[in-house]
Design an enzyme around this catalytic site. Structure first.
Site, PDB file in Angstrom:
ATOM      1  N   CYS B 101      56.475  43.959  11.409  1.00 18.57           N
ATOM      2  CA  CYS B 101      56.365  42.633  10.792  1.00 18.57           C
ATOM      3  C   CYS B 101      54.986  42.400  10.169  1.00 18.57           C
ATOM      4  O   CYS B 101      54.787  41.423   9.450  1.00 18.57           O
ATOM      5  CB  CYS B 101      56.654  41.551  11.814  1.00 18.57           C
ATOM      6  SG  CYS B 101      58.173  41.868  12.708  1.00 18.57           S
ATOM      7  N   HIS B 351      60.858  34.783   6.987  1.00 19.99           N
ATOM      8  CA  HIS B 351      60.176  36.004   7.421  1.00 19.99           C
ATOM      9  C   HIS B 351      60.826  37.254   6.820  1.00 19.99           C
ATOM     10  O   HIS B 351      61.457  38.032   7.531  1.00 19.99           O
ATOM     11  CB  HIS B 351      60.187  36.055   8.962  1.00 19.99           C
ATOM     12  CG  HIS B 351      59.411  37.185   9.557  1.00 19.99           C
ATOM     13  ND1 HIS B 351      58.384  37.850   8.906  1.00 19.99           N
ATOM     14  CD2 HIS B 351      59.526  37.796  10.771  1.00 19.99           C
ATOM     15  CE1 HIS B 351      57.902  38.799   9.709  1.00 19.99           C
ATOM     16  NE2 HIS B 351      58.582  38.789  10.825  1.00 19.99           N
TER      17      HIS B 351
END
Ligand SMILES: [Zn+2]
Lengths: 145, 403
Positions: B101, B351
């Site tokens: 991430c 995201h």
């Protein structure tokens, strides 16, 4: 599907994607499970202990000795999983619980948390036990002591 | 130790959301429609505005770094070559970077290093991910197989489960409450509502968040970030070129990065992320700044618990006080602390893994130069901090940015 089938996946598994190569050291841990023992390692150079066992130490030590961990401990933290990853969802119903057991020497290990009758509580007495899955793989689970 | 001068001179940011489908929005009477797209068009959507903003053409871009966290999401191998070709940076070095991430910020850090070394003067860092066309179970699988494949994943530890282990521990040790976790989501959605590029523009209440469906208890739906499609691009330049091409360069004055153990159980505690603490310390030291100098911050809120730990790890509040600080409106623009995630964060803005860390820097640029939507603009923001985490702290990058 009744009892969740969660745990270490070894050579016996037909689930190729998640198969782990059976290194000599991992085999030693698994063989320990067969005898009902939880084996961890300790670095002979710096004294640091490792569960899961490591075979080299970050200190640079390459000589580690095996020792048996007392399977009783306390619940360090927990989770109750309601949405499983696809690969896990094929093997088990949700929800299922996951726990982290704290053994002596502050060693921690994650595992499937079974046999709860109420919400898990950090600090509750728990123990870890070996388990043979339907696949034939050896694993372990955590349960209230 | 001051670091070589490299600036952000161009920004581009796609709409985040379910971009595999046409999005139609009506927010307070303002209507908008966004077309359905793939990684190709998403890269265009962020890259062309960025070079236009920098006032340059493809001829000026000497190399590129592409951030894509999991090629399986797009079904495209060698995806850096595809993206560089799509936007027309052809015959120049490119590479894909991956740190889960934190992939986007690693793309920036990699481009920064190639400029700081003197090899190139002007580079593009492009982050893109399309995640919504796969099922939620498969998306969860792709993110969960990043747990240790022998000791964690087979026990059913999904990606949210890692953070729920932190949440349950922090509740027991620091007295973190359900309401405090929800207060983070309420804030994220409050600011995300005003961000035109955000994925889920909807205000939520403490009650909504407290009563949401369980994902991995103690974490519920509103504790978890969105699965989004999106792209973001920044153009980076060395000091000489930046001063020539831009009247508003945003300098990377501080840079910190770190990592942590693979297994969650090998860490000294589960109430903070050591990787964040170390990366922040390095970033503050390299910039000569401290937490009290920060005017606007972007922290990695993949889960509400992650944002609360970030408040503490970055030094915005005392250790163990992150939940209380949230309730005291510490992270609000009109609050007593540092405004945090005024773009909506990963929770409301979305995201898209590879884009996220770049999207934070794009919004920091807007805040510092006063071009964000007025309801979420921090007055007189000068010093910005961006904090991007991969996994649960296995990869962390922190940037300090100043005009
Ligand atoms: Zn050692």
């Amino acid at each position: 599907m009744s009892e969740p089938q969660l745990g270490l996946v070894q050579e016996l598994s037909t689930d190729v994607k998640h198969r782990q190569r059976m290194t000599a050291e991992f085999r030693k841990f698994i063989n320990g499970l067969k005898e009902g023992k939880f084996l961890a390692t300790e670095c002979k150079s710096c004294g640091k202990k490792f569960m899961p066992p490591r075979f080299t130490c970050p200190c640079g030590g390459k000589d580690l000795k095996w020792f048996e961990v007392n399977p009783e401990g306390t619940l360090y933290t927990w989770s109750i999983v309601h949405f499983a990853p696809e690969g896990i969802a094929k093997k088990t119903n949700v929800p299922y619980a996951v726990g982290v057991i704290e053994f002596e020497d502050n060693l921690l290990l994650t595992g499937h948390l079974k046999g709860l009758t109420s919400k898990p509580k950090v600090g509750m007495k728990v123990k870890i036990e070996p388990q043979e899955l339907d696949s034939g793989d050896l694993a372990y689970f955590i349960k209230p002591a | 130790m001051a670091i070589p001068k490299v600036a952000i001179v161009g920004i581009g940011h796609s709409k985040y959301g379910k971009r595999g489908k046409i999005i139609e929005e009506d927010i307070e009477g303002e209507k908008a429609a966004y077309p359905a797209v793939t990684i190709r068009e998403l890269a265009h959507e962020s890259y062309f505005p960025a070079i236009e903003h920098a006032g340059i053409t493809n001829d000026d871009v000497e190399a590129s770094v592409i951030g894509i966290a999991a090629e399986a999401f797009a079904g495209q191998g060698a995806a850096a070559a595809l993206i560089a070709d799509e936007v027309g940076i052809i015959g120049k070095p490119t590479m894909r970077v991956e740190t889960a991430c934190a992939t986007g910020s690693t793309a920036i850090r990699t481009a920064w290093a190639q400029i700081a070394s003197g090899q190139f003067d002007v580079m593009a860092a492009i982050g893109v991910e399309t995640m919504t066309w796969v099922s939620t179970a498969y998306a969860t699988e792709l993110m969960s197989v990043a747990g240790d494949h022998r000791w964690e994943y087979p026990y059913g530890i999904s990606f949210p489960t890692f953070y729920s282990l932190y949440a349950a521990r922090k509740m027991a040790v620091d007295g973190l409450t359900r309401d405090q976790l929800s207060a983070v989501s309420v804030k994220s959605h409050y600011y995300g509502y005003y961000n035109k590029l955000a994925h889920l523009r909807r205000k939520v209440s403490i009650e909504d968040a407290n009563g949401a469906v369980p994902i991995a208890l103690p974490l519920r739906l509103y504790d978890c970030c969105l699965i989004s499609d999106g792209a973001a691009t920044v153009i980076l330049a060395n000091e000489e070129k930046a001063k020539k091409m831009s009247s508003d360069p945003l300098w990377i004055t501080g840079l910190g990065c770190s990592s942590d153990t693979m297994r969650v159980t090998d860490r000294p505690n589960l109430t903070n992320l050591g990787g964040s603490v170390r990366a922040a310390e390095m970033a503050y030291k390299s910039s000569g700044r401290s937490a009290k100098d920060i005017n606007v911050a972007y922290v990695h809120d993949c889960f509400s618990i992650a944002e609360i730990m970030a408040y503490e790890d970055l030094g915005f509040c005392e250790r163990g006080q992150g939940g209380k600080w949230t309730e005291e409106r510490g992270p609000y623009i009109d609050g007593p602390g540092v405004p945090v995630n005024v773009d909506g964060g990963l929770k409301s803005k979305g995201h898209p893994l590879g884009a996220t860390g770049i999207g934070q820097v794009v919004d920091a640029y807007k805040q510092v130069f006063g071009t964000a939507e007025k309801q979420r603009q921090v007055p007189d923001a000068e010093v910005a901090l961006c904090h991007n985490v991969g996994q649960h702290g296995q990869f962390v990058n922190v940037f300090i940015l100043e005009p």
